[in-house]
Design an enzyme around this catalytic site. Structure first.
Site, PDB file in Angstrom:
ATOM      1  N   LEU A 199      -7.831   7.280   9.633  1.00 58.06           N
ATOM      2  CA  LEU A 199      -9.013   6.738   8.351  1.00 58.06           C
ATOM      3  C   LEU A 199      -8.832   5.482   7.990  1.00 58.06           C
ATOM      4  CD1 LEU A 199      -8.163  10.400   5.863  1.00 58.06           C
ATOM      5  CD2 LEU A 199      -9.264  10.119   7.783  1.00 58.06           C
TER       6      LEU A 199
ATOM      7  N   SER B 249      -3.686  -3.527   5.165  1.00 52.17           N
ATOM      8  CA  SER B 249      -1.545  -4.261   5.064  1.00 52.17           C
ATOM      9  C   SER B 249      -0.841  -3.872   5.595  1.00 52.17           C
ATOM     10  CB  SER B 249      -2.398  -6.114   4.548  1.00 52.17           C
ATOM     11  OG  SER B 249      -2.120  -4.876   3.679  1.00 52.17           O
ATOM     12  N   LEU B 250      -0.699  -2.784   4.538  1.00 54.40           N
ATOM     13  CA  LEU B 250       0.831  -2.658   4.970  1.00 54.40           C
ATOM     14  C   LEU B 250       0.814  -1.700   5.623  1.00 54.40           C
ATOM     15  CD1 LEU B 250       2.445  -3.150   0.940  1.00 54.40           C
ATOM     16  CD2 LEU B 250       1.611  -5.237   3.228  1.00 54.40           C
ATOM     17  N   ALA B 251       0.220  -0.480   5.727  1.00 50.43           N
ATOM     18  CA  ALA B 251      -0.044   0.320   6.194  1.00 50.43           C
ATOM     19  C   ALA B 251      -1.103   1.607   6.356  1.00 50.43           C
ATOM     20  CB  ALA B 251       0.801   1.638   5.168  1.00 50.43           C
TER      21      ALA B 251
ATOM     22  N   ASP C 252      -5.950  -3.006  -7.857  1.00 45.95           N
ATOM     23  CA  ASP C 252      -6.438  -2.792  -6.544  1.00 45.95           C
ATOM     24  C   ASP C 252      -7.938  -2.356  -6.243  1.00 45.95           C
ATOM     25  OD1 ASP C 252      -6.768  -4.059  -3.804  1.00 45.95           O
ATOM     26  OD2 ASP C 252      -5.168  -2.924  -3.181  1.00 45.95           O
TER      27      ASP C 252
ATOM     28  N   LYS D 166       0.120   9.012   5.018  1.00 38.96           N
ATOM     29  CA  LYS D 166      -0.178   7.100   4.195  1.00 38.96           C
ATOM     30  C   LYS D 166       1.129   6.741   5.220  1.00 38.96           C
ATOM     31  CE  LYS D 166      -0.446   3.440   1.663  1.00 38.96           C
ATOM     32  NZ  LYS D 166      -0.458   3.327  -0.070  1.00 38.96           N
TER      33      LYS D 166
ATOM     34  N   VAL E  12      -3.535   5.150   7.160  1.00 38.98           N
ATOM     35  CA  VAL E  12      -3.524   6.795   6.027  1.00 38.98           C
ATOM     36  C   VAL E  12      -4.430   7.177   7.240  1.00 38.98           C
ATOM     37  CG1 VAL E  12      -4.543   8.252   4.819  1.00 38.98           C
ATOM     38  CG2 VAL E  12      -3.933   6.065   4.367  1.00 38.98           C
TER      39      VAL E  12
END
EC number: 2.7.-.-
Length: 546
Positions: A177, A181-183, A331, A199, A185
């Protein structure tokens, strides 16, 4: 303030281009040669080996980062050397150097991925604090994050949950979806029929993150030796503190539950439920929620969503988090804040996603911040100076006020709630970000660390308001005022041991809130048809009596 700041900046740049210029140029060339040699040697080894990802090798990532830093440094050292400071040509060339450097930085972030993209996204969010060439160029990193392969996702889920995807889910969509940068989904359906969002952390981020931060720290220290006014160590300090928290998805789940409970009185706020039985430090299972991005006016128009209502509710949400609770989602870029119309009530729901990055505000900081915003709204310059200094701004308090409000010093003195932001003022603020960059970086190093994420959050929220064309509306300042009054009154009551004094504080609070409600009613009448009709009637009656 502009003239004095310009002279100081000029003197610093003259010193930087003075006697040591030749030596610095030689240093930059040597660094560039060494970095190129390291990168080339490694590249020859890896070329044609399709089973190896160059990003897995530290020497490649280090070599790429050193080379990029050296090229950017050399560009700044040489491109402006022979041009008179303050001339139109100087400003034009400086803008070009900013743009080239920002593009090189973006390419480095995309190549090294992970932590580099995270830091680049952070810089891209500082709209009114960094030169526009940087923020405009780095903003695209929100949509250019890397994607892990299906095999990598399966590996992480297998390692953390001990089962294969087909055992856990009735269906699992291959295409994510969204990727960050880190993960990334994925949408999936559990065996019992519940639709969930899964996630999954990129598999190599955890191992690379601490090395990447150390590399950034070393490079920034080297650049600071060449450019003494370059004060960006705060960026590394923030990454050191926040990245381990963001990489722990169990921490993110706890944050989500905490903020949902804390703001349960806001019926328009929706936070996905966490499924703890299938969540680990690298995998987080959540209730699936969907909607349009909060800055998408076209989506809101198509779905009959009131843009002003969304902007007003978002302001309420963040005022409550910042001033009253001191627990702030930091964020709020459009991909993390969705809106959806509720079929039953017809009202818009705000869906808050990605709860990895929160700032906890100390009580003393929160009170000073409340008092400062009250002073800014009332245009009380003595108190603006007092509380700006208490928050570490020192003699740069006028610049600090402009950074917080993203308004000109003239507007701050006049009252930031008196007039909306004009296009010319917005351009002035953005150009000042480049003109006062040394002073801005000095401020960012001096203010409490809690302030840094708040400044980023402020800029992200302003970006949403600008997209919705609701920036600097009177209602947003009224909501802030309410929260500040409630927060200060609650604090004062907690410190008072006298029943009479507590009653006095409560009465003052009630009167202040009543005044705000009355003023809000006046603004509503002024803008409504009924109000215009009443004003016209009173005006006609006044003319008749005369």
């Amino acid at each position: 303030m502009r003239e004095g700041g310009g002279r100081r900046l000029h003197l610093r740049e003259k010193r930087c281009r003075g006697a040591s210029e030749a030596g610095l140029s030689v240093m930059a060339r040597r660094v560039l040669k060494l970095a190129s040699l390291a990168a080339a040697t490694t590249g020859v080894y890896l070329y044609g080996n399709k089973f190896l990802d160059p990003n897995d090798f530290g020497v490649v990532r280090v070599g790429r980062a050193i080379a990029t830093t050296a090229v950017i440094t050399y560009d700044y050292l040489t491109s402006l050397r022979s041009v008179p400071y303050g001339s139109e040509e100087y400003d034009f060339l400086k803008s070009q150097v900013h743009l080239r450097s920002a593009e090189r930085l973006r390419e480095l972030c995309c190549a090294n991925r992970g932590t580099f993209i995270k830091v680049g996204q952070h810089l891209g969010a500082l709209d009114y604090l960094l030169p526009e060439e940087y923020t405009r160029t780095l903003k695209v990193l929100h949509s250019q994050a890397p994607q892990s392969t299906r095999q990598e996702i399966e590996q992480v889920i297998r390692e953390d949950l001990g089962k294969e995807i087909k055992e856990l889910f009735a269906s699992f969509e291959d295409a994510p979806l969204g990727a960050a940068s880190l993960a990334q989904v994925h949408k999936a359906v559990l065996q019992d029929g519940r639709t969930v969002a899964v996630k999954v952390q990129h598999p190599k981020v955890q191992a690379q993150s601490s090395k990447d931060i150390l590399l950034m720290e070393v490079l920034l220290l080297v650049v600071k030796q060449i450019f003494p006014d370059f004060e960006f160590m705060w960026l590394v300090e923030e990454a050191k503190k926040n990245l381990p928290l963001e990489l722990d998805f169990l921490n993110e789940g706890r944050n989500a539950e905490k903020v949902a409970h804390m703001l349960k009185n806001f019926d328009f706020l929706k936070v996905p439920r966490i499924y703890w039985e299938l969540s680990t430090r690298r995998v987080l299972l959540m209730e699936f929620m969907e909607g349009g991005q909060v800055n998408d006016r076209a989506y809101m128009k198509r779905n009959g969503i009131n843009v002003n209502e969304v902007s007003r509710n978002l302001g309420k949400l963040y005022s409550e988090m910042i001033f009253v609770n001191g627990f702030v989602h930091c964020d709020p870029h459009p991909g993390n804040v969705l809106v959806k119309k509720c079929p039953a009530s017809g009202k818009a729901h705000i869906i808050l996603l990605d709860h990895g990055l929160y700032q906890v505000l100390s009580e003393s900081f929160r009170m000073d911040y409340c008092h400062l915003w009250q002073a800014l709204i009332k245009a009380d310059m003595k108190r603006v100076q007092k509380y700006s200094r208490r928050l570490g701004a020192g003699d740069l308090y006028p610049l600090f006020a402009c950074m917080l409000t993203a308004r000109s010093w003239e507007s701050v003195n006049r009252g930031i709630d008196r007039s909306p932001v004009s296009a010319s003022e917005d351009i002035e603020i953005r150009s000042n970000a480049a003109a006062y960059l040394p002073q801005i970086t000095q401020l960012l190093n001096n203010v409490p660390r809690q302030m840094l994420l708040l400044l980023k959050t402020n800029d992200l929220l302003r970006g949403i308001e600008s997209a919705l064309q609701t920036r600097a509306s009177a209602s947003s300042f009224l909501n802030m005022s309410r929260c500040c009054i409630r927060a200060v009154s609650t604090y004062q009551r907690s410190k008072s041991h006298s029943l009479y004094r507590r009653a006095q504080i409560s009465l003052t609070e009630a009167l202040s809130l009543w005044q705000i409600n009355l003023y809000e009613l006046f603004l509503w009448l002024k803008g409504s048809r009924l109000g215009n009709w009443v004003i016209a009637l009173l005006s006609r009656m006044h003319h008749c009596t005369h």
